[in-house]
Design an enzyme around this catalytic site. Structure first.
Site, PDB file in Angstrom:
ATOM      1  N   CYS A 379       0.900  -1.262   0.137  1.00  0.00           N
ATOM      2  CA  CYS A 379       0.232   0.064   0.011  1.00  0.00           C
ATOM      3  C   CYS A 379       0.965   1.408   0.052  1.00  0.00           C
ATOM      4  CB  CYS A 379      -1.094  -0.059   1.287  1.00  0.00           C
ATOM      5  SG  CYS A 379      -2.213   1.128   0.866  1.00  0.00           S
ATOM      6  N   ARG A 463      -6.714   5.945   0.364  1.00  0.00           N
ATOM      7  CA  ARG A 463      -7.315   7.265  -0.386  1.00  0.00           C
ATOM      8  C   ARG A 463      -6.545   7.651  -1.644  1.00  0.00           C
ATOM      9  NH1 ARG A 463     -11.006   9.005   3.331  1.00  0.00           N
ATOM     10  NH2 ARG A 463     -10.052   8.633   5.754  1.00  0.00           N
ATOM     11  N   HIS A 508      -3.487  -4.887   0.548  1.00  0.00           N
ATOM     12  CA  HIS A 508      -2.696  -5.553   1.699  1.00  0.00           C
ATOM     13  C   HIS A 508      -3.035  -7.065   1.785  1.00  0.00           C
ATOM     14  CE1 HIS A 508      -2.221  -1.640   3.970  1.00  0.00           C
ATOM     15  NE2 HIS A 508      -3.383  -1.331   3.324  1.00  0.00           N
ATOM     16  N   GLU A 510      -1.399  -9.131   3.287  1.00  0.00           N
ATOM     17  CA  GLU A 510      -1.031  -9.597   4.561  1.00  0.00           C
ATOM     18  C   GLU A 510      -2.593 -10.061   5.228  1.00  0.00           C
ATOM     19  OE1 GLU A 510      -0.641  -6.422   3.827  1.00  0.00           O
ATOM     20  OE2 GLU A 510      -0.980  -5.263   5.395  1.00  0.00           O
TER      21      GLU A 510
HETATM   22  N1  GLN Z   1      -1.789   6.811   3.323  1.00  0.00           N
HETATM   23  C1  GLN Z   1      -1.812   6.129   2.027  1.00  0.00           C
HETATM   24  C2  GLN Z   1      -3.260   6.232   1.402  1.00  0.00           C
HETATM   25  O1  GLN Z   1      -4.080   6.419   1.942  1.00  0.00           O
HETATM   26  C3  GLN Z   1      -1.735   4.567   2.002  1.00  0.00           C
HETATM   27  C4  GLN Z   1      -2.554   3.753   2.913  1.00  0.00           C
HETATM   28  C5  GLN Z   1      -2.065   2.595   3.447  1.00  0.00           C
HETATM   29  O2  GLN Z   1      -0.680   2.148   3.449  1.00  0.00           O
HETATM   30  N2  GLN Z   1      -3.052   1.769   4.065  1.00  0.00           N
HETATM   31  O3  GLN Z   1      -3.515   5.973   0.116  1.00  0.00           O
END
Ligand code: GLN
Length: 536
Positions: A379, A463, A508, A510
């Site tokens: 991410c 986001r 994710h 994981e």
């Molecule tokens: N902060 C980033 C976003 O909101 C990544 C989010 C995350 O790693 N879950 O896109």
């Protein structure tokens, strides 16, 4: 309805979630359909807005619910899919009761904690129970805390109706202070008194300790708590959480619970789990040093791993499957030390938010890319790999992410269109791109080699996304966009062609690891690390 309530005594972090999941696993082996309900006493609507250092990882479910890390234990131990129905928070209960009141659903009654709040909890319990044979209800926190009393009250009331169909298991701590050198039972006696004061009389006590409970202490607890000594079980500290179900099985805890609930048990086949645990115990061929570059692990003098539980479990499970050991090196993203980076065989940059520690993470990614060390970006870890690549390979010196610098000219990562308004309205709760989304893989990619599937489904929580304006320049410099949303607009996976393993994923993975089914991407990452080290 058949219900098992689980409470915790003496200290927090006693492993109620692991015990609940282990009990669930054993009972499922008796061909019962087991469901879970975690009751969290906080006012937050979900865990999504909580600081992971204080509360641990925010676990995302298929249906896009942001739950606390116990959801991960339930899913991993039982190989089930948890949903928003499997969790309630006091915030949800109250907001429903207030909404009912505003909608005149209580017919003009004076709305009160008893019965209205209690009954809303019971309604949610029934909802979670639907379609199962047995529901395990874990009451968050420790007995004696003011804020979880209403859940015990709901249980007390239900017990009058359900009688023997409701069993209470109390998990308590039995310290062995080094200065005394003896297992002490008084804190457990007192925590049972706290339960009794709330009208709860546990059927079973599980004592968490460094040692098994011996006969004299078992007797002491039994006399003080009215729980017969054959209903007192041990949960001794073990080297791996995955050994807890075996420990309970050896003591026949499953049979005792079934006997109390008047359910006929059977001889269960536990071989698959035992085989998995034997992999944990077998001597590793080598030890990998895996660097996790993060900022959510420092807490005073202690390094907390709870913020990244699913990432760590995914690494462990992939290592056990591959016959290697692991040593996790916590690389502090706010204080990058080149020597620390040199110790790592491969790197993971996990998910994260905000600007703190960003430049350190980018430095570590650059190190992994240039030194041909396997890199897995999760991410935020993918987003920062894109920023690093733009800066140091494509020559876009001021490249950044909109989350870091909203005014920058070169936002390689930018806000998703429907997210912009949400941020302006300060609509932060449960408003990200959440839950399961499809992703189409490029057949010639490393990602495809790992997954062996054309279309995969993974869980998201973000986001921001890759800005497609930079797609061409990235491709011309050797980046492959190997996973895209079915409509083709969103970059979900990117990978470097000329590198032993350099993959960033916008999701994710994981959250979908299972002990008996290691996640393909983590497995490929570990295999590349082994290969890169010349061990295989
Ligand atoms: N902060 C980033 C976003 O909101 C990544 C989010 C995350 O790693 N879950 O896109």
């Amino acid at each position: 309805m058949k219900l098992i309530f689980i409470s915790g005594g003496v200290i927090s972090g006693i492993g109620k979630g692991i015990s609940a999941a282990s009990i669930g696993l054993l009972l499922e082996k008796h061909s019962l359909k087991v469901s879970f309900l975690k009751c969290d006493p906080y006012i937050n609507i979900d865990a999504g807005t909580m600081n992971p250092v204080e509360h641990g990882e925010v676990f995302v479910t298929d249906d896009g619910y942001e739950m606390d890390m116990d959801a991960g234990h339930y899913e991993r131990f039982m190989d089930i899919t948890i949903s928003h129905k499997n969790s309630i928070t006091t915030g949800q209960i109250y907001s429903q009761v207030i909404q009912n009141e505003r909608n005149l659903k209580y017919d003009g009654a004076c709305v009160e904690v008893i019965p209205h709040v209690r009954d809303e909890i019971i309604r949610r319990i029934k909802e979670a129970y639907k379609g199962s044979d047995l529901l395990i209800i874990e009451i968050g926190g420790t007995i004696g805390e003011y804020q979880n009393d209403i859940y015990y009250e709901a249980e007390r009331y239900l017990k009058q109706i359900l009688k023997d169909d409701l069993v209470h298991i109390h998990i308590s701590y039995l310290p062995i202070p080094s200065s005394i050198g003896e297992m002490k039972t008084k804190p457990t006696q007192q925590s049972v008194i706290l339960l009794n004061q709330r009208g709860i009389f546990p059927n079973i006590i599980i004592g968490r300790s460094q040692e098994h409970i011996d006969t004299p202490r078992r007797k002491k607890i039994a006399i003080a708590t009215n729980v017969s000594d054959e209903n007192i079980f041990s949960n001794m500290d073990v080297s791996s959480i995955y050994k807890v179900p075996i420990q309970f099985y050896d003591q026949k805890l499953d049979l005792k619970i079934l006997e109390l609930l008047n359910i006929k048990g059977k001889k269960i086949n536990f071989e698959d789990w035992e085989n998995f645990v034997s992999k944990i115990e077998s001597k590793p061929k080598s030890i990998l040093n895996i660097g996790i570059v993060s900022k959510y692990h420092n807490s005073g003098k202690f390094s907390l791993e709870d913020s990244y539980v699913s990432v760590i479990e995914s690494i462990k499970i992939a290592c056990w499957e591959s016959g290697v050991g692991f040593n996790i090196i916590w690389v502090d993203s706010e204080n990058i030390d080149e020597k620390e980076l040199e110790k790592c065989d491969s790197f993971i940059v996990p998910g994260g938010f905000g600007t703190r520690g960003i430049e350190g993470k980018i430095k570590a990614i650059q190190y992994a890319r240039e030194n041909k060390k396997p890199y897995l970006g999760l991410c935020l870890g993918m987003q920062l790999a894109a920023v690093e690549f733009a800066r140091n390979v494509c020559g876009i010196k001021d490249a950044t992410s909109e989350e870091i610098d909203i005014k920058s000219k070169n936002k390689i990562i930018h806000i998703m269109p429907d997210q912009e308004k949400k941020l302006l309205n300060k609509d932060y709760g449960a408003s990200m791109r959440l839950g399961l989304w499809e992703c189409v893989l490029d057949k010639k990619s490393r990602a495809y080699k790992a997954y062996k599937k054309d279309v995969i489904k993974e869980r998201h929580r973000h986001r921001y996304e890759f800005n497609n304006d930079y797609k061409e320049i990235f491709e011309s410099k050797g980046m492959l966009f190997s996973g895209r949303s079915p409509e083709g607009e969103l970059v979900e996976i990117m990978e470097l062609k000329e590198h032993p393993f350099f993959i960033g994923v916008q999701f994710h993975p994981e959250f979908k690891t299972r002990p008996l089914i290691p996640h393909p991407l983590f497995l490929e990452f570990i295999l590349s690390t082994i290969k890169n080290n010349g061990t295989i």
